[in-house]
Scaffold this active site. Sequence first.
Site, short mmCIF file in Angstrom:
data_model
loop_
_atom_site.label_atom_id
_atom_site.label_comp_id
_atom_site.label_asym_id
_atom_site.label_seq_id
_atom_site.Cartn_x
_atom_site.Cartn_y
_atom_site.Cartn_z
N SER A 189 0.86 -1.19 0.00
CA SER A 189 0.00 0.00 0.00
C SER A 189 0.89 1.23 0.00
O SER A 189 2.06 1.13 0.42
CB SER A 189 -0.86 0.00 1.26
OG SER A 189 -1.51 1.25 1.45
N TYR B 146 -1.90 -0.79 10.39
CA TYR B 146 -2.05 -1.16 8.98
C TYR B 146 -0.77 -0.83 8.21
O TYR B 146 -0.24 -1.68 7.47
CB TYR B 146 -3.24 -0.40 8.37
CG TYR B 146 -3.47 -0.69 6.90
CD1 TYR B 146 -4.00 -1.90 6.49
CD2 TYR B 146 -3.14 0.26 5.93
CE1 TYR B 146 -4.21 -2.17 5.15
CE2 TYR B 146 -3.34 0.00 4.59
CZ TYR B 146 -3.88 -1.21 4.20
OH TYR B 146 -4.07 -1.48 2.86
#
Length: 247
Positions: A140, A153
Amino acid sequence: MIEDKVVIITGASSGIGEATARSLASKGARVVLGARREASLKRIAEAIRQNGGQAVYQTLDVTRQEDNDRIVQLAKDTFGRVDVIFLNAGVMPNSPLSALKTDDWQQMVDVNVKGVLNGVAAVLPVFLAQKSGHVIATSSVAGLKAYPNGAVYGGTKWFVRDFMEVLRMESAMEGSNIRTATIYPAAINTELLATISAKETLDQMQDVYDKYGISPDRIASVVAFAIDQPEDTTINEFTVGPANQPW
Ligand code: NDP
């Protein structure tokens, strides 16, 4: 070359995984779909077959090693080999650390970190025996930069970056011909925000995605591009996001 390649995709029941499965199958890849929601996998596999493609599926919880082993076996039993594994399953229940949503922290580590480890552990023996293979993982932009509300995350996605780079180096050092590619998506319109339970964080992120989000087809194109390179070529990292996204 994509045609006839056997590609396992985790997190294939929606979003980036689904778009990639449909795209690769339309280019002649033989796809093996895994995720927890069986009804979605069935629907996607049937749609691929109706379009003349080849697809099988298996319910898979990436946190369970035996599920990962079974999907690799399914690929081998059905298609005789495994050429690519796309380690894409992930969750993003973001929140500020002060909210102490420790169950969400654990889940992110289990799915986004251990899920990747389990997938690699399942497929590596096959790739080493074949002396070929391609590991592609979805990190990401949160694996490249830090974002408030995304400490855990982001940490899981930084892990993916480091792990994939070392896998690339060791594979080259050992001469195992295993290629790697790591994808760093920004705002992509999928079901990912549904994993957020912190209302304020969800509202903030929903605003961002409403304003900037682009189609998961964009990521599918990049995965196809990586697979399509000659066997002696690794295209290692792709950052892909909306052209109008300023952060
Ligand atoms: P989706 O929520 O649409 O897809 C996530 C997929 O992961 C689903 O297929 C889900 O299937 C699967 N999954 C979740 N938990 C598990 C599990 N324990 N075992 C197996 N499969 C699981 O979101 P995206 O398509 O956006 O997410 C795909 C990847 O992209 C994730 O790794 C995410 O972190 C990453 N990413 C997404 C971005 C975005 O903006 N959308 C940006 C950057 C990265 P099921 O529930 O059926 O198990």
